[in-house]
Design a protein around this motif. Structure first.
Motif, mmCIF file in Angstrom:
data_model
loop_
_atom_site.group_PDB
_atom_site.id
_atom_site.type_symbol
_atom_site.label_atom_id
_atom_site.label_comp_id
_atom_site.label_asym_id
_atom_site.label_seq_id
_atom_site.Cartn_x
_atom_site.Cartn_y
_atom_site.Cartn_z
ATOM 1 N N ALA A 198 0.816 -1.210 0.000
ATOM 2 C CA ALA A 198 0.000 0.000 0.000
ATOM 3 C C ALA A 198 0.846 1.255 0.000
ATOM 4 O O ALA A 198 0.472 2.263 -0.588
ATOM 5 C CB ALA A 198 -0.930 0.009 1.211
ATOM 6 N N CYS A 209 -0.548 2.277 -4.785
ATOM 7 C CA CYS A 209 -1.690 2.884 -4.117
ATOM 8 C C CYS A 209 -1.978 4.284 -4.654
ATOM 9 O O CYS A 209 -3.070 4.794 -4.496
ATOM 10 C CB CYS A 209 -1.408 2.940 -2.623
ATOM 11 S SG CYS A 209 -2.822 3.397 -1.658
ATOM 12 N N HIS A 243 -12.094 7.404 -3.915
ATOM 13 C CA HIS A 243 -11.488 6.218 -3.312
ATOM 14 C C HIS A 243 -9.963 6.249 -3.393
ATOM 15 O O HIS A 243 -9.287 5.616 -2.577
ATOM 16 C CB HIS A 243 -12.094 4.959 -3.916
ATOM 17 C CG HIS A 243 -13.496 4.759 -3.439
ATOM 18 N ND1 HIS A 243 -14.573 5.303 -4.100
ATOM 19 C CD2 HIS A 243 -13.993 4.154 -2.341
ATOM 20 C CE1 HIS A 243 -15.669 5.019 -3.431
ATOM 21 N NE2 HIS A 243 -15.351 4.325 -2.359
ATOM 22 N N LEU A 274 -7.762 5.550 -0.152
ATOM 23 C CA LEU A 274 -6.642 4.605 -0.142
ATOM 24 C C LEU A 274 -5.351 5.272 0.321
ATOM 25 O O LEU A 274 -4.579 4.690 1.089
ATOM 26 C CB LEU A 274 -6.439 4.008 -1.539
ATOM 27 C CG LEU A 274 -7.445 2.960 -1.959
ATOM 28 C CD1 LEU A 274 -7.319 2.679 -3.454
ATOM 29 C CD2 LEU A 274 -7.240 1.688 -1.166
ATOM 30 N N SER A 320 -3.287 4.244 3.665
ATOM 31 C CA SER A 320 -1.897 3.805 3.553
ATOM 32 C C SER A 320 -0.950 4.680 4.363
ATOM 33 O O SER A 320 0.134 4.240 4.727
ATOM 34 C CB SER A 320 -1.461 3.783 2.088
ATOM 35 O OG SER A 320 -1.276 5.093 1.601
ATOM 36 N N ALA A 366 -8.635 -1.739 2.688
ATOM 37 C CA ALA A 366 -7.931 -1.156 1.545
ATOM 38 C C ALA A 366 -7.952 -2.058 0.311
ATOM 39 O O ALA A 366 -8.207 -1.572 -0.791
ATOM 40 C CB ALA A 366 -6.506 -0.773 1.942
ATOM 41 N N LEU A 426 -9.640 -0.866 -3.220
ATOM 42 C CA LEU A 426 -8.892 -0.854 -4.482
ATOM 43 C C LEU A 426 -9.564 -1.735 -5.532
ATOM 44 O O LEU A 426 -9.777 -1.311 -6.664
ATOM 45 C CB LEU A 426 -7.446 -1.296 -4.248
ATOM 46 C CG LEU A 426 -6.550 -1.276 -5.489
ATOM 47 C CD1 LEU A 426 -6.449 0.132 -6.063
ATOM 48 C CD2 LEU A 426 -5.174 -1.802 -5.155
#
Length: 145
Positions: A25, A30, A72, A76, A80, A94, A98
């Motif tokens: 991540a 990410c 999103h 994320l 992270s 997460a 994703l």
């Protein structure tokens, strides 16, 4: 500094982050949804209209997909970068966010760009949009747990 007790943001001891997908991540993977979201939003605003013959429904769907992707991507990135969230939700939230973003937004982009429907029929993209939405919902519930 013991980072396990409170997870301060400036923590430099990253031994506790070996759980879940933290290493993955925190990598640039990410961050791709954000950059791609800006690119797809820009294409939707400046180049897509000619390709879809000014179809208002397709333009609106593209805009919604880009907005969902950007929202999103920020989520994320926040997950992270927060050791407390990563320790609490790394296993499910997460990855679900994703995967849901890729399925939801990606399927809308593909359905709109596939004008002759060969790709859409081959890979059965129609059900991918609601499946992506359900995955996003599960990701948010996992984050709330």
């Amino acid at each position: 500094m013991n980072c396990r007790a409170g997870y301060p943001l400036g923590c430099t001891d990253h031994n506790f982050v070996t759980i879940g997908w933290r290493g993955w991540a925190s990598s640039s993977l990410c961050k791709y949804p954000g950059g791609l979201g800006v690119m797809t939003a820009a294409y939707g605003a400046h180049g897509l209209e000619k390709r879809v013959n000014s179809d208002a429904g397709k333009l609106k769907a593209w805009n919604s997909a880009a907005n969902i992707q950007l929202i999103h991507a920020v989520a994320l990135l926040a997950i992270s970068q927060s050791p407390a969230l990563m320790a609490r939700t790394s296993r499910f939230a997460a990855p679900l966010l994703l995967a849901g973003t890729v399925l939801f937004s990606g399927s809308i982009y593909a359905l709109i760009l596939d004008t002759n429907k060969t790709f859409s029929r081959t890979f059965k993209l129609g059900p991918m949009t609601p499946l992506g939405g359900l995955t996003l919902i599960c990701g948010w519930f996992a984050l709330a747990l």
